[in-house]
Design an enzyme around this catalytic site. Structure first.
Site, PDB file in Angstrom:
ATOM      1  N   LEU A  93      79.052 105.076 112.836  1.00 25.94           N
ATOM      2  CA  LEU A  93      78.884 104.125 113.632  1.00 25.94           C
ATOM      3  C   LEU A  93      77.777 103.904 113.092  1.00 25.94           C
ATOM      4  O   LEU A  93      76.436 103.760 113.035  1.00 25.94           O
ATOM      5  CB  LEU A  93      78.764 104.496 115.171  1.00 25.94           C
ATOM      6  CG  LEU A  93      78.462 103.406 116.194  1.00 25.94           C
ATOM      7  CD1 LEU A  93      79.765 102.930 116.678  1.00 25.94           C
ATOM      8  CD2 LEU A  93      78.160 104.447 117.617  1.00 25.94           C
ATOM      9  N   VAL A  95      74.886  99.930 113.659  1.00 27.00           N
ATOM     10  CA  VAL A  95      75.657  98.367 113.934  1.00 27.00           C
ATOM     11  C   VAL A  95      74.526  97.604 113.169  1.00 27.00           C
ATOM     12  O   VAL A  95      73.250  98.363 112.748  1.00 27.00           O
ATOM     13  CB  VAL A  95      74.656  98.068 115.251  1.00 27.00           C
ATOM     14  CG1 VAL A  95      74.330  96.228 116.035  1.00 27.00           C
ATOM     15  CG2 VAL A  95      75.662  98.546 116.805  1.00 27.00           C
ATOM     16  N   GLY A 101      70.169  97.294 119.012  1.00 20.93           N
ATOM     17  CA  GLY A 101      69.952  97.096 121.392  1.00 20.93           C
ATOM     18  C   GLY A 101      70.551  96.314 122.322  1.00 20.93           C
ATOM     19  O   GLY A 101      70.003  96.187 123.148  1.00 20.93           O
ATOM     20  N   ASP A 129      79.586 112.777 115.896  1.00 20.15           N
ATOM     21  CA  ASP A 129      78.634 113.175 115.050  1.00 20.15           C
ATOM     22  C   ASP A 129      77.695 112.535 115.634  1.00 20.15           C
ATOM     23  O   ASP A 129      77.079 111.558 115.108  1.00 20.15           O
ATOM     24  CB  ASP A 129      79.223 113.515 113.576  1.00 20.15           C
ATOM     25  CG  ASP A 129      80.590 114.716 113.984  1.00 20.15           C
ATOM     26  OD1 ASP A 129      80.407 115.540 114.082  1.00 20.15           O
ATOM     27  OD2 ASP A 129      81.307 113.757 112.612  1.00 20.15           O
ATOM     28  N   TYR A 139      74.765 109.193 122.427  1.00 26.52           N
ATOM     29  CA  TYR A 139      76.377 109.313 122.590  1.00 26.52           C
ATOM     30  C   TYR A 139      76.556 110.035 124.285  1.00 26.52           C
ATOM     31  O   TYR A 139      77.650 110.305 125.147  1.00 26.52           O
ATOM     32  CB  TYR A 139      76.703 110.371 121.808  1.00 26.52           C
ATOM     33  CG  TYR A 139      77.043 109.730 120.400  1.00 26.52           C
ATOM     34  CD1 TYR A 139      78.527 107.993 121.089  1.00 26.52           C
ATOM     35  CD2 TYR A 139      76.752 110.156 119.255  1.00 26.52           C
ATOM     36  CE1 TYR A 139      78.507 107.618 119.351  1.00 26.52           C
ATOM     37  CE2 TYR A 139      76.907 109.013 117.891  1.00 26.52           C
ATOM     38  CZ  TYR A 139      77.971 108.238 118.474  1.00 26.52           C
ATOM     39  OH  TYR A 139      78.742 107.984 117.157  1.00 26.52           O
ATOM     40  N   PHE A 142      77.838 108.484 128.222  1.00 30.79           N
ATOM     41  CA  PHE A 142      78.412 108.173 128.187  1.00 30.79           C
ATOM     42  C   PHE A 142      79.476 109.575 128.376  1.00 30.79           C
ATOM     43  O   PHE A 142      80.527 108.694 128.442  1.00 30.79           O
ATOM     44  CB  PHE A 142      79.835 107.729 126.622  1.00 30.79           C
ATOM     45  CG  PHE A 142      78.984 106.636 126.165  1.00 30.79           C
ATOM     46  CD1 PHE A 142      79.969 105.074 125.887  1.00 30.79           C
ATOM     47  CD2 PHE A 142      78.373 105.944 124.963  1.00 30.79           C
ATOM     48  CE1 PHE A 142      79.621 103.803 125.758  1.00 30.79           C
ATOM     49  CE2 PHE A 142      77.894 104.921 124.074  1.00 30.79           C
ATOM     50  CZ  PHE A 142      78.895 104.312 124.506  1.00 30.79           C
TER      51      PHE A 142
HETATM   52  C1  LIG Z   1      72.631 104.018 117.127  1.00 33.33           C
HETATM   53  C2  LIG Z   1      73.006 102.710 116.871  1.00 33.33           C
HETATM   54  C3  LIG Z   1      75.075 103.048 116.890  1.00 33.33           C
HETATM   55  C4  LIG Z   1      73.238 102.146 118.274  1.00 33.33           C
HETATM   56  O1  LIG Z   1      73.985 100.857 118.906  1.00 33.33           O
HETATM   57  P1  LIG Z   1      72.851  99.541 119.088  1.00 33.33           P
HETATM   58  O2  LIG Z   1      74.209  98.541 119.183  1.00 33.33           O
HETATM   59  O3  LIG Z   1      71.248  99.685 118.584  1.00 33.33           O
HETATM   60  O4  LIG Z   1      73.156 101.057 120.763  1.00 33.33           O
HETATM   61  P2  LIG Z   1      73.064  99.439 122.137  1.00 33.33           P
HETATM   62  O5  LIG Z   1      72.414  98.727 122.509  1.00 33.33           O
HETATM   63  O6  LIG Z   1      74.292 100.462 122.502  1.00 33.33           O
HETATM   64  O7  LIG Z   1      72.507 100.971 123.111  1.00 33.33           O
HETATM   65  C5  LIG Z   1      72.876 101.702 124.057  1.00 33.33           C
HETATM   66  C6  LIG Z   1      71.323 102.507 124.996  1.00 33.33           C
HETATM   67  O8  LIG Z   1      70.921 103.505 123.611  1.00 33.33           O
HETATM   68  C7  LIG Z   1      70.300 103.433 123.744  1.00 33.33           C
HETATM   69  N1  LIG Z   1      70.342 103.784 122.083  1.00 33.33           N
HETATM   70  C8  LIG Z   1      70.149 102.643 120.736  1.00 33.33           C
HETATM   71  N2  LIG Z   1      70.099 103.033 120.076  1.00 33.33           N
HETATM   72  C9  LIG Z   1      69.408 104.536 120.104  1.00 33.33           C
HETATM   73  C10 LIG Z   1      69.208 105.285 119.189  1.00 33.33           C
HETATM   74  N3  LIG Z   1      68.790 105.057 117.835  1.00 33.33           N
HETATM   75  N4  LIG Z   1      68.873 106.335 119.716  1.00 33.33           N
HETATM   76  C11 LIG Z   1      69.338 106.797 121.042  1.00 33.33           C
HETATM   77  N5  LIG Z   1      69.153 105.629 121.834  1.00 33.33           N
HETATM   78  C12 LIG Z   1      69.752 104.917 121.412  1.00 33.33           C
HETATM   79  C13 LIG Z   1      69.371 102.119 123.774  1.00 33.33           C
HETATM   80  O9  LIG Z   1      68.175 101.768 124.193  1.00 33.33           O
HETATM   81  C14 LIG Z   1      70.520 101.854 125.110  1.00 33.33           C
HETATM   82  O10 LIG Z   1      70.120 102.523 126.580  1.00 33.33           O
HETATM   83  P3  LIG Z   1      70.417 101.326 127.619  1.00 33.33           P
HETATM   84  O11 LIG Z   1      72.048 101.177 127.788  1.00 33.33           O
HETATM   85  O12 LIG Z   1      69.813 102.283 128.315  1.00 33.33           O
HETATM   86  O13 LIG Z   1      69.567 100.003 127.470  1.00 33.33           O
HETATM   87  C15 LIG Z   1      72.690 101.237 115.999  1.00 33.33           C
HETATM   88  O14 LIG Z   1      70.998 102.308 116.977  1.00 33.33           O
HETATM   89  C16 LIG Z   1      72.545 102.378 114.411  1.00 33.33           C
HETATM   90  O15 LIG Z   1      73.466 101.099 114.044  1.00 33.33           O
HETATM   91  N6  LIG Z   1      71.625 103.185 114.250  1.00 33.33           N
HETATM   92  C17 LIG Z   1      71.541 103.062 112.842  1.00 33.33           C
HETATM   93  C18 LIG Z   1      72.429 104.197 112.134  1.00 33.33           C
HETATM   94  C19 LIG Z   1      73.122 104.914 112.808  1.00 33.33           C
HETATM   95  O16 LIG Z   1      71.982 105.979 113.458  1.00 33.33           O
HETATM   96  N7  LIG Z   1      73.717 105.134 113.074  1.00 33.33           N
HETATM   97  C20 LIG Z   1      74.878 106.262 113.728  1.00 33.33           C
HETATM   98  C21 LIG Z   1      74.609 107.660 112.954  1.00 33.33           C
HETATM   99  S1  LIG Z   1      75.141 109.123 113.760  1.00 33.33           S
END
Ligand SMILES: CC(C)(COP(=O)(O)OP(=O)(O)OC[C@H]1O[C@@H](n2cnc3c(N)ncnc32)[C@H](O)[C@@H]1OP(=O)(O)O)[C@@H](O)C(=O)NCCC(=O)NCCS
Length: 170
Positions: A93, A95, A101, A129, A139, A142
């Site tokens: 996953l 973004v 964010g 994962d 995660y 959810f």
């Molecule tokens: C992890 C990832 C997919 C989350 O996507 P995002 O669009 O930034 O997340 P969202 O905006 O939907 O976040 C939803 C919530 O989770 C929190 N959140 C976002 N990224 C987070 C992270 N890396 N760790 C913990 N919390 C996180 C946000 O604060 C938000 O909280 P809220 O709803 O209370 O405001 C993105 O940050 C990313 O691509 N990171 C780099 C790659 C990665 O680490 N992928 C996961 C591989 S296992």
């Protein structure tokens, strides 16, 4: 911002994608299409309506299984005694950095749950994962639960996924 979710296709721009994790960028750019062709993963991407060629996020789905012995006893009690539980795994996953964010990651997870529930493939658990504790916490928002033997692997029961997607319409 209206988002489009759909299968990765050759016309889309993969080369500029950067999420801050080089392995996830390289996967999209070099391996994702091959994995789709070979039946190893379904790759779903997010794009905006205004720039539909540009990928701003993606996830992968694959068939998986979990040993019955590895799920909590209270859940195993209600399952048939087959050694393996059929599952779907959200393996990757990501973004794009500039778009993080803004809940796109959350919308990708919901899209994955929705597609998996609407698909006719039978599965009982949805697996994710997390690469670190922060992503595991993402995660947990959810209501995914951690496996006792590896707390960076989390699961959700199909019923829970079905409830979640009916509460949050597409
Ligand atoms: C992890 C990832 C997919 C989350 O996507 P995002 O669009 O930034 O997340 P969202 O905006 O939907 O976040 C939803 C919530 O989770 C929190 N959140 C976002 N990224 C987070 C992270 N890396 N760790 C913990 N919390 C996180 C946000 O604060 C938000 O909280 P809220 O709803 O209370 O405001 C993105 O940050 C990313 O691509 N990171 C780099 C790659 C990665 O680490 N992928 C996961 C591989 S296992």
């Amino acid at each position: 911002m209206k988002l489009l979710f759909g299968l990765l296709s050759p016309a889309m721009e993969k080369s500029g994608f950067a999420c801050g994790e080089a392995a996830l960028d390289t996967y999209l750019q070099k391996l994702a299409s091959q994995d789709m062709k070979r039946g190893f993963a379904t790759v779903i991407v997010a794009r905006t309506e205004t720039d539909p060629k540009k990928i701003i996020g993606y996830y992968t789905l694959s068939a998986a299984s979990v040993l019955l012995d590895n799920v909590p006893e209270e859940m195993a009690r209600n399952m048939p005694r087959y050694p393996n539980i059929p599952a779907v795994r959200l393996g990757r996953l990501a973004v794009a950095s500039g778009m993080q964010g803004q809940h796109i990651g959350s919308l990708l997870v919901l899209d994955a749950l929705r597609r998996s529930c609407l698909n006719e493939l039978a599965w009982a658990l949805f697996l994710v994962d997390a690469k670190n504790e922060r992503v595991a916490a993402f995660y947990e928002k959810f209501l995914f639960q951690r496996f006792a033997d590896n707390t960076l692997h989390l699961w959700m029961h199909r019923k829970q996924a079905e409830n979640l997607i009916t509460q949050i319409p597409a």
